[in-house]
Design a protein around this motif. Structure first.
Motif, PDB file in Angstrom:
ATOM      1  N   SER A 425       4.563   2.348  -8.942  1.00 53.32           N
ATOM      2  CA  SER A 425       3.776   1.368  -8.188  1.00 53.32           C
ATOM      3  C   SER A 425       2.883   2.030  -7.148  1.00 53.32           C
ATOM      4  N   SER A 426       3.416   3.017  -6.440  1.00 52.30           N
ATOM      5  CA  SER A 426       2.619   3.659  -5.399  1.00 52.30           C
ATOM      6  C   SER A 426       1.451   4.445  -5.984  1.00 52.30           C
ATOM      7  N   THR A 427       1.562   4.888  -7.222  1.00 48.93           N
ATOM      8  CA  THR A 427       0.470   5.651  -7.831  1.00 48.93           C
ATOM      9  C   THR A 427      -0.780   4.790  -7.992  1.00 48.93           C
ATOM     10  N   ILE A 428      -0.597   3.516  -8.340  1.00 50.89           N
ATOM     11  CA  ILE A 428      -1.752   2.632  -8.530  1.00 50.89           C
ATOM     12  C   ILE A 428      -1.878   1.621  -7.381  1.00 50.89           C
ATOM     13  N   HIS A 429      -1.084   1.784  -6.321  1.00 50.79           N
ATOM     14  CA  HIS A 429      -1.188   0.970  -5.101  1.00 50.79           C
ATOM     15  C   HIS A 429      -0.999  -0.519  -5.373  1.00 50.79           C
ATOM     16  N   CYS A 430      -0.027  -0.862  -6.211  1.00 48.03           N
ATOM     17  CA  CYS A 430       0.228  -2.273  -6.506  1.00 48.03           C
ATOM     18  C   CYS A 430       1.633  -2.654  -6.061  1.00 48.03           C
ATOM     19  N   SER A 487     -10.770   5.230  -3.930  1.00 45.79           N
ATOM     20  CA  SER A 487     -11.733   6.303  -4.149  1.00 45.79           C
ATOM     21  C   SER A 487     -11.891   6.546  -5.643  1.00 45.79           C
ATOM     22  N   GLU A 488     -13.104   6.883  -6.042  1.00 44.72           N
ATOM     23  CA  GLU A 488     -13.360   7.088  -7.466  1.00 44.72           C
ATOM     24  C   GLU A 488     -12.637   8.302  -8.024  1.00 44.72           C
ATOM     25  N   THR A 489     -12.196   9.194  -7.154  1.00 47.91           N
ATOM     26  CA  THR A 489     -11.466  10.381  -7.611  1.00 47.91           C
ATOM     27  C   THR A 489      -9.959  10.225  -7.480  1.00 47.91           C
ATOM     28  N   SER A 490      -9.492   9.077  -7.028  1.00 43.71           N
ATOM     29  CA  SER A 490      -8.055   8.877  -6.832  1.00 43.71           C
ATOM     30  C   SER A 490      -7.373   8.592  -8.165  1.00 43.71           C
ATOM     31  N   PRO A 491      -6.086   8.930  -8.296  1.00 45.37           N
ATOM     32  CA  PRO A 491      -5.372   8.615  -9.540  1.00 45.37           C
ATOM     33  C   PRO A 491      -5.342   7.130  -9.837  1.00 45.37           C
ATOM     34  N   ALA A 492      -5.231   6.282  -8.801  1.00 39.89           N
ATOM     35  CA  ALA A 492      -5.181   4.841  -9.028  1.00 39.89           C
ATOM     36  C   ALA A 492      -6.471   4.338  -9.671  1.00 39.89           C
ATOM     37  N   PHE A 493      -7.620   4.799  -9.180  1.00 36.87           N
ATOM     38  CA  PHE A 493      -8.908   4.354  -9.732  1.00 36.87           C
ATOM     39  C   PHE A 493      -9.045   4.784 -11.191  1.00 36.87           C
TER      40      PHE A 493
END
Length: 632
Positions: A425-430, A487-493
């Motif tokens: 969950s924390s990887t995609i901030h959900c 951010s466009e470079t973040s793993p979540a994006f």
């Protein structure tokens, strides 16, 4: 993925009364007279019982009662009771297997049946066995029975390499049947003297032999096949790495090796170089670090055993509290040793991958090599679990043992490591889905899933990472994440920018809730006491634990600068130029805490934000100058 190693166990048959072995009862023999030479070597008989002094503490654990110094001269940690209880249960079942092949039954206090075995024989085979055994036995023969506290001539020879107070060895003698001898060794003369007293106090001098020696040298001296130990228990303070080479040589063929590691900071990835130097593997910082630690220790044991044409077979591997504990059997076989190179994953021969992760775009981290085979023998774990469940009053921590072993029996044996709910969950901030929702989604998709005893929120599954992230993408659509904040470079994006190919179904399934969770078993232990965890290393003349804790409290933040008095602080601030005076806006004059004579080379940007003097009082109609530096 891996070539699973198959362990052939000798099946124990339940024989009829006509085929029982001849009775053999061992009478207790009084200890021999003291041997001066043995006394000097630390192997002599115990001294006479003496009452505990005011500086000593009496502890009762299991069937044993020991006395140890209130100071930290001899190491003792009450939190490790679960470790000692589980070890007694494992060695009991190991003795049942080993002695059962010799026709010896063991009698455990509290058990109704003498022999607890599962028989799978046809009637024809059973008749053949009964008739064959009946030819060699005279009528009236009885089986040999091994009980606790008595010497079994064909029993197990046990070594506790680092015995400290001798509590574990004394508990073996009082709670585990089928033992021939127990050697309680320690390098400390103070510890050996304490062991002698505790052995005498519990009346097990005929079984437990205190010995003073370096554990490595003692095991190296027992490399001969006829002198090896059937069980070796190593529970050191910190890393067992210095003792593993000697241990794999001193254990008998098919013998049991029990190893504890408390250096979890090293095994969990805080110091990869130290882990490589001790265990021959690089540990990674991850949520699955506890199972990775188990696999690193198993690989290290097998690597050392391979040097002597031997290999290990794990029976039980657990991660609990602040340590990991492994129980392995050691065998000899050149063919199996050569197969070890093919069944363990190595960073040098891993599958080809790109430099970056295909999902999050981050660079890969390489760790290992690790043990990739199953870390438990589920048949053996089932035997221990059944024995503890049918005799719950035997151990004080039986409830926790049942819970941990039940979760282990539910783990997927062929899936190394695991994910965690909060990690996904924390990887995609959900928001975090519930455990049952994620397990149900994986089961609906046709994958297997289980828990892990090493982590409460673990998800162990054979689903590929592509399917798992598709499920998380579907979950994110139920509670969308604001894309503009990523951010466009973040793993979540990068993960959420891909549409899921798999449509997840989060409807709760009945089989998503594991049996151990439904029964409410004690699967994960809460903190047993205040300030629990690894205790300070035992040192001669050490202070009591309470004094050590008080000293640690007093010395907290000792590396910080001592507090300044008012005069020292005023002198320090005068070394900085006043920024407002430089701009021509300072109205405090001589009352300003900063210098109005800028020093050569001083920088106004380095001016602190604290000031000793207070600004002059202002009326409500007079807003005064702009806010200046901080004021006391």
């Amino acid at each position: 993925m891996t070539h699973a190693r198959i362990v052939l166990w000798l099946s124990l048959t339940l024989r009829s009364t006509r085929s029982l072995c001849r009775a053999h009862f061992v009478e207790w023999q009084p200890p021999k007279p003291p041997n001066p030479v043995a006394m000097e070597n630390g192997t002599g008989p115990c001294r006479e019982e003496r009452p505990p002094t005011a500086q000593e503490t009496t502890v009762t654990e299991g069937a044993a009662k020991i006395v140890f110094p209130s100071s930290n001269e001899v190491f003792y940690n009450p939190v490790q009771e679960f470790n000692r209880d589980l070890t007694c249960a494992v060695i009991t079942e190991f003795a049942r297997i080993q002695l059962g092949t010799k026709g010896i039954q063991i009698k455990v206090p509290g058990e109704k049946d003498l022999q607890k075995v599962v028989v799978d024989l046809s009637e024809q085979e059973e008749e053949k066995v009964d008739s064959k055994d009946g030819e060699n036995l005279a009528p009236g023969d009885q089986p040999q029975i091994a009980v606790v506290g008595e010497i079994c001539e064909e029993g197990l020879r046990v070594l506790e390499g680092l015995a400290a107070s001798g509590l574990r060895s004394i508990r073996f003698a009082l709670e585990v049947p089928g033992l021939r001898s127990v050697v309680a060794n320690d390098a400390s003369a103070r510890a050996v003297d304490l062991m002698r007293h505790n052995v005498q106090l519990n009346g097990v001098a005929h079984l437990v032999q205190p010995n003073q020696a370096d554990a490595r040298m003692l095991m190296y001296q027992h490399q001969k096949v006829s002198e090896r130990f059937d069980v070796i228990d190593l529970d050191p303070y910190g890393s067992p790495a210095p003792f593993l080479d000697a241990a794999v040589q001193a254990v008998s063929e098919g013998g049991l090796l029990c190893v504890t590691c408390t250096d979890m900071a090293v095994l969990a990835g805080n110091s990869g170089e130290t882990c490589y130097s001790k265990y021959g593997a690089m540990a990674l910082k991850s949520r699955a670090c506890h199972e990775m630690a188990l696999r690193i220790v198993l690989h290290s044991l097998d690597l050392r055993a391979n040097c002597y044409q031997r290999f290990v077979v794990p029976l039980l591997s657990i991660s609990a509290d602040f340590y990991v504990r492994v129980f392995v059997r050691v065998f000899t076989g050149q063919a199996k040793v050569k197969a070890s190179a093919r069944v363990k994953f190595s960073a040098a021969c891993g599958p080809p991958v790109s430099p970056e992760c295909e999902h999050c775009g981050q660079r890969h981290q390489v760790g290992g090599p690790l043990w990739a085979e199953p870390i438990h023998n589920l048949d053996f774990v089932g035997r221990v679990l059944e024995a503890v469940s049918t005799n719950p009053g035997r151990f004080h921590t039986s409830e926790r043992i049942r819970g941990v072993l039940s979760v282990i029996t539910e783990e997927l044996p062929d899936v190394p490591l695991y994910y965690t709910l909060d990690q996904l969950s924390s990887t995609i901030h959900c928001n975090t889905p519930s455990l049952l929702q994620l397990r149900s989604a994986l089961l609906h998709a046709g994958f297997r899933v289980s828990l892990s005893h090493a982590c409460k929120s673990a998800v162990k599954t054979d689903a590929p990472s592509t399917a798992l992230w598709d499920i998380m993408r579907c979950w994110e659509k139920t509670c969308p994440v604001k894309r503009e904040r990523l951010s466009e470079t973040s793993p979540a994006f990068r993960i959420l920018s891909v549409e899921p190919r798999l449509q997840a179904n989060f409807t709760i399934r009945e089989d998503a809730n594991p049996s151990s969770r439904q029964r409410g078993l004690k699967r994960f232990q809460a903190n047993p006491e205040a300030n629990w965890g690894p205790r300070p290393r035992a040192r001669p003349g050490a202070k009591a634990a309470s004094e050590v804790l008080e000293r640690c409290r007093l010395l907290q933040n000792k590396r910080k600068d001592p507090p300044e008095d008012r005069a020292q602080r005023a002198a320090r601030l005068k070394t900085f130029p006043c920024k407002r005076f430089k701009e021509g806006t300072c109205q405090r004059g001589d009352q300003c805490c900063y210098s109005h004579s800028p020093l050569p080379g001083a920088s106004a940007d380095a001016t602190p934000t604290d000031c000793l003097e207070t600004p002059p009082a202002r009326t409500p109609l007079d807003p005064g100058p702009a806010a200046g530096p901080g004021v006391d």
